[in-house]
Design an enzyme around this catalytic site. Structure first.
Site, PDB file in Angstrom:
ATOM      1  N   SER A 128       0.906  -1.222   0.160  1.00  0.00           N
ATOM      2  CA  SER A 128      -0.247   0.032   0.115  1.00  0.00           C
ATOM      3  C   SER A 128       0.867   1.138   0.137  1.00  0.00           C
ATOM      4  O   SER A 128       1.975   1.260   0.680  1.00  0.00           O
ATOM      5  CB  SER A 128      -0.821  -0.018   1.029  1.00  0.00           C
ATOM      6  OG  SER A 128      -1.554   1.243   1.318  1.00  0.00           O
ATOM      7  N   TYR A 156      -1.363  -0.033  10.263  1.00  0.00           N
ATOM      8  CA  TYR A 156      -1.763  -0.585   8.649  1.00  0.00           C
ATOM      9  C   TYR A 156      -0.304  -0.675   7.865  1.00  0.00           C
ATOM     10  O   TYR A 156       0.058  -1.427   7.381  1.00  0.00           O
ATOM     11  CB  TYR A 156      -2.772   0.008   8.117  1.00  0.00           C
ATOM     12  CG  TYR A 156      -2.972  -0.468   6.806  1.00  0.00           C
ATOM     13  CD1 TYR A 156      -3.652  -1.924   6.545  1.00  0.00           C
ATOM     14  CD2 TYR A 156      -2.776   0.356   5.779  1.00  0.00           C
ATOM     15  CE1 TYR A 156      -3.852  -2.257   5.139  1.00  0.00           C
ATOM     16  CE2 TYR A 156      -2.888   0.214   4.255  1.00  0.00           C
ATOM     17  CZ  TYR A 156      -3.792  -1.189   4.079  1.00  0.00           C
ATOM     18  OH  TYR A 156      -4.100  -1.815   2.894  1.00  0.00           O
ATOM     19  N   LYS A 160       2.056  -3.457   6.471  1.00  0.00           N
ATOM     20  CA  LYS A 160       2.423  -3.667   5.067  1.00  0.00           C
ATOM     21  C   LYS A 160       3.869  -3.665   4.813  1.00  0.00           C
ATOM     22  O   LYS A 160       4.514  -4.603   4.012  1.00  0.00           O
ATOM     23  CB  LYS A 160       1.832  -2.551   4.160  1.00  0.00           C
ATOM     24  CG  LYS A 160       0.158  -2.807   4.029  1.00  0.00           C
ATOM     25  CD  LYS A 160      -0.189  -3.859   3.276  1.00  0.00           C
ATOM     26  CE  LYS A 160      -1.615  -4.121   3.128  1.00  0.00           C
ATOM     27  NZ  LYS A 160      -1.844  -5.367   2.308  1.00  0.00           N
TER      28      LYS A 160
END
Length: 339
Positions: A128, A156, A160
């Site tokens: 991402s 998050y 990632k």
């Protein structure tokens, strides 16, 4: 050729599956089986996938499926399953379990096959743009590129980035043939809002087209790179099919994104669907969402993906038109355009 798509009942996973089934081949090999792994079953909107004899759906959390995967051969894997950004901020354990623990378990299942004598499986990991963020020691540039140092500012994004490094190391060791592609924010997503901090990037288009109001939680001048579902899927496939030399090393690459402000998105909505549709969007600042988005890149470049022949969407008008074309005949998705 047998392919595993984790997160296969999700929006991008299902679109990827449909695209692969329509193509019939991947990297020059005929596709005989696609396994869609997801914690949710294939709903009625995925009836076409459920009815395809080449498709098998498996429903349970990915972490619970990985032990059995040690005994199963796959030619290719698209690893899309993930808890989303807002969920990971609200529930740290969920993010670690769904993103980090599940990815390592999947990689270890593939590693065990190699250690038993099988050839490495080719894997594409969907990372991402959230791996980038502002950091005092390494300020984030105005445009983040393939070689920008990732300094994530959300759980998050951290998860990632860790997974990118795991994919790189398992590739270095010969356990997989891994590639990581950093997705830009995908819009317009169908359905209802989810727990992603980026959910509003779809909501401010999707809801007005359906005749509903939508509240934008960030300022109109907020800028961010986005990509259509079609260009995102094309990017994942191109990364899979690229040779190791063409992919260019083991580190992740950026998929192309269209850099755009929220105001420009709404201007495009007015051009494509009319000012009365645009008028259904209002602004109400949400400190939690705005705070997360403020730590994301404002713009991106994608030199390595460009070298593979990939380009950003030409305009946001085209992205909206793609969503409208995809939903022709849907009973409610476009009712806000009636008349």
């Amino acid at each position: 050729m047998k392919i595993l798509i984790t997160g296969g009942a999700g929006f991008v996973g299902a679109r990827l599956a449909r695209t692969l089934l329509a193509r019939g081949t991947l990297a020059g090999q005929p596709i005989t089986r696609i396994v869609l792994s997801d914690q949710f079953p294939l709903g009625p909107h995925l009836a076409d996938l459920a009815a395809d004899a080449r498709v098998e759906a498996r429903t349970s959390p990915l972490l619970a499926q990985c032990e059995a995967l040690r005994d199963e051969a796959f030619d290719g894997v698209f690893h899309l399953a993930s808890a989303v950004s807002g969920e990971c901020e609200a529930d740290f354990d969920l993010g670690m379990r769904s993103n980090l623990d599940s990815t390592r378990a999947l990689l270890d299942a593939l590693r065990s096959r190699v250690q038993a004598g099988a050839a490495p499986t080719r894997l594409v990991f969907s990372s991402s743009v959230a791996v980038f963020g502002p950091e005092d020691a390494h300020p984030m540039p105005e445009v983040v590129g393939d070689d920008t140092l990732p300094t994530p500012q959300t759980s998050y994004g951290i998860q990632k980035f860790i997974c990118e490094q795991l994919v790189a190391d398992y590739t270095r060791k010969g356990f997989i043939d891994g590639r990581s592609a950093r997705l830009m924010t995908v819009t317009v997503r169908p359905g209802r809002p989810n727990g992603a901090a980026s959910s509003f990037f779809s909501g401010i288009i999707r809801e007005p087209l359906a005749g509903e109001t939508s509240v934008c939680p960030v300022a109109p001048e907020t800028s961010h790179p986005v990509a259509s579902p079609a260009s995102t899927v094309a990017g994942l496939i191109a990364v899979y099919e690229a040779s190791r030399e063409a992919y260019g090393g083991r580190t992740a690459l950026n998929l192309p994104g269209l850099t755009i402000t929220v105001q420009q998105m709404l201007d495009a909505l007015a051009r494509v669907a009319g000012p009365e549709v645009r008028a259904r969007v209002s602004f109400q600042h949400d400190e939690r969402i705005a705070g997360i988005v403020a730590r994301w890149p404002r713009a991106s470049s994608a030199a390595r993906a460009n070298a593979l022949g990939l380009q950003a969407d030409a305009s946001f008008d085209d992205i909206i038109r793609q969503y409208i074309a995809d939903h022709q005949g849907h009973p409610t998705a476009l009712k806000g355009m009636a008349g």
